[in-house]
Motif scaffolding. Structure first.
Motif, mmCIF file in Angstrom:
data_model
loop_
_atom_site.group_PDB
_atom_site.id
_atom_site.type_symbol
_atom_site.label_atom_id
_atom_site.label_comp_id
_atom_site.label_asym_id
_atom_site.label_seq_id
_atom_site.Cartn_x
_atom_site.Cartn_y
_atom_site.Cartn_z
ATOM 1 N N ASP A 294 5.304 0.042 0.627
ATOM 2 C CA ASP A 294 5.882 1.012 1.549
ATOM 3 C C ASP A 294 6.926 1.678 0.886
ATOM 4 O O ASP A 294 7.571 2.508 1.581
ATOM 5 C CB ASP A 294 6.306 0.238 2.704
ATOM 6 C CG ASP A 294 7.304 -0.814 2.444
ATOM 7 O OD1 ASP A 294 7.400 -1.308 1.480
ATOM 8 O OD2 ASP A 294 7.968 -1.112 3.604
ATOM 9 N N LYS A 295 7.649 1.528 -0.245
ATOM 10 C CA LYS A 295 8.650 2.167 -0.860
ATOM 11 C C LYS A 295 8.101 3.201 -1.994
ATOM 12 O O LYS A 295 8.968 3.605 -2.447
ATOM 13 C CB LYS A 295 9.763 1.373 -1.364
ATOM 14 C CG LYS A 295 10.248 0.186 -0.557
ATOM 15 C CD LYS A 295 11.137 0.908 0.344
ATOM 16 C CE LYS A 295 11.846 -0.330 1.216
ATOM 17 N NZ LYS A 295 12.571 0.381 2.432
ATOM 18 N N ILE A 296 6.756 3.195 -2.232
ATOM 19 C CA ILE A 296 6.254 4.053 -3.039
ATOM 20 C C ILE A 296 5.668 5.405 -2.170
ATOM 21 O O ILE A 296 5.097 5.145 -1.220
ATOM 22 C CB ILE A 296 4.982 3.362 -3.762
ATOM 23 C CG1 ILE A 296 5.516 2.205 -4.367
ATOM 24 C CG2 ILE A 296 4.569 4.622 -4.745
ATOM 25 C CD1 ILE A 296 4.480 1.702 -5.304
ATOM 26 N N HIS A 297 6.089 6.596 -2.726
ATOM 27 C CA HIS A 297 5.592 7.833 -1.916
ATOM 28 C C HIS A 297 4.866 8.699 -2.855
ATOM 29 O O HIS A 297 5.381 8.877 -4.090
ATOM 30 C CB HIS A 297 6.856 8.431 -1.296
ATOM 31 C CG HIS A 297 7.562 7.527 -0.424
ATOM 32 N ND1 HIS A 297 7.354 7.548 0.952
ATOM 33 C CD2 HIS A 297 8.911 6.810 -0.626
ATOM 34 C CE1 HIS A 297 8.084 6.545 1.513
ATOM 35 N NE2 HIS A 297 9.024 6.386 0.523
ATOM 36 N N LEU A 298 3.877 9.386 -2.351
ATOM 37 C CA LEU A 298 3.199 10.416 -3.166
ATOM 38 C C LEU A 298 3.194 11.816 -2.387
ATOM 39 O O LEU A 298 3.076 11.499 -1.296
ATOM 40 C CB LEU A 298 1.550 9.798 -3.129
ATOM 41 C CG LEU A 298 1.548 8.529 -4.078
ATOM 42 C CD1 LEU A 298 -0.161 8.204 -4.018
ATOM 43 C CD2 LEU A 298 2.011 8.602 -5.587
ATOM 44 N N ASN A 299 3.049 12.773 -3.139
ATOM 45 C CA ASN A 299 2.998 14.131 -2.739
ATOM 46 C C ASN A 299 2.156 14.912 -3.570
ATOM 47 O O ASN A 299 2.526 14.821 -4.750
ATOM 48 C CB ASN A 299 4.435 14.657 -2.344
ATOM 49 C CG ASN A 299 4.288 15.839 -1.560
ATOM 50 O OD1 ASN A 299 3.609 16.161 -0.735
ATOM 51 N ND2 ASN A 299 5.256 16.833 -1.912
ATOM 52 N N TYR A 300 1.391 15.800 -3.212
ATOM 53 C CA TYR A 300 0.669 16.694 -3.840
ATOM 54 C C TYR A 300 1.015 18.062 -3.226
ATOM 55 O O TYR A 300 0.462 18.322 -1.966
ATOM 56 C CB TYR A 300 -0.680 16.359 -4.154
ATOM 57 C CG TYR A 300 -1.398 17.368 -4.894
ATOM 58 C CD1 TYR A 300 -1.581 17.092 -6.031
ATOM 59 C CD2 TYR A 300 -2.103 18.456 -4.435
ATOM 60 C CE1 TYR A 300 -2.209 17.992 -7.190
ATOM 61 C CE2 TYR A 300 -2.921 19.475 -5.013
ATOM 62 C CZ TYR A 300 -2.795 19.075 -6.483
ATOM 63 O OH TYR A 300 -3.321 20.133 -7.461
ATOM 64 N N ASN A 301 1.568 18.723 -4.015
ATOM 65 C CA ASN A 301 1.962 20.357 -3.684
ATOM 66 C C ASN A 301 1.496 21.394 -4.794
ATOM 67 O O ASN A 301 2.305 21.129 -5.796
ATOM 68 C CB ASN A 301 3.104 20.200 -2.952
ATOM 69 C CG ASN A 301 3.446 21.518 -2.048
ATOM 70 O OD1 ASN A 301 2.638 22.353 -1.920
ATOM 71 N ND2 ASN A 301 4.686 21.750 -1.691
#
Length: 140
Positions: free
Chosen positions: A59-66
């Motif tokens: 829950d402390k890992i974040h992913l974003n594709y932009n």
């Protein structure tokens, strides 16, 4: 007693090495890459990225594709496994925030899938099919 003297000797040289190594570590972008070692594989249908992120909570890992860029970040808080009665002799586990980005064009963002298992984050990014972004333009 001899072991204590050796440890003090090593601690002195370790501290000196850390001090003289600080400018390189401060300006070296590869330090983050060493923390988040990764493999990127491409085939006709998808990209698959495996990133080592040991000790992170999912829950402390974040992913974003932009805009064709995948950003991976994670944070880790301090460790509470040391009792107050013990003194720390050596510490290598760190706390803080790390991030890394990958340029991966032509991905179907809504179909990206990620899995975190045994400290390894696996991200699958399906590619758009050829012609998916092609639009015919009629001439008047």
């Amino acid at each position: 007693m001899a072991n204590d003297m050796m440890n003090r000797h090593n601690d002195l040289f370790d501290a000196m090495n850390d001090w003289f190594d600080l400018p390189r570590k401060f300006f070296d972008d590869n330090e983050v890459a060493k923390l988040m070692q990764s493999d990127v594989v491409e085939n006709d249908k998808e990209y698959v990225i495996k990133v080592d992120m040991p000790g992170m909570d999912k829950d402390k890992i974040h992913l974003n594709y932009n805009n064709g860029i995948l950003s991976v970040s994670g944070s880790r808080k301090s460790f509470k496994d040391m009792s107050k009665d013990n003194s720390i002799i050596h510490r290598e586990r760190s706390e803080g925030h790390i991030s890394r980005s990958f340029r991966l064009p032509n991905v179907v963002a809504s179909d990206i899938h990620a899995k975190y298992d045994n400290g390894v984050l696996t991200i699958t990014l399906p590619k758009q099919q050829a012609g998916a972004n092609d639009h015919s333009i009629q001439i008047d």
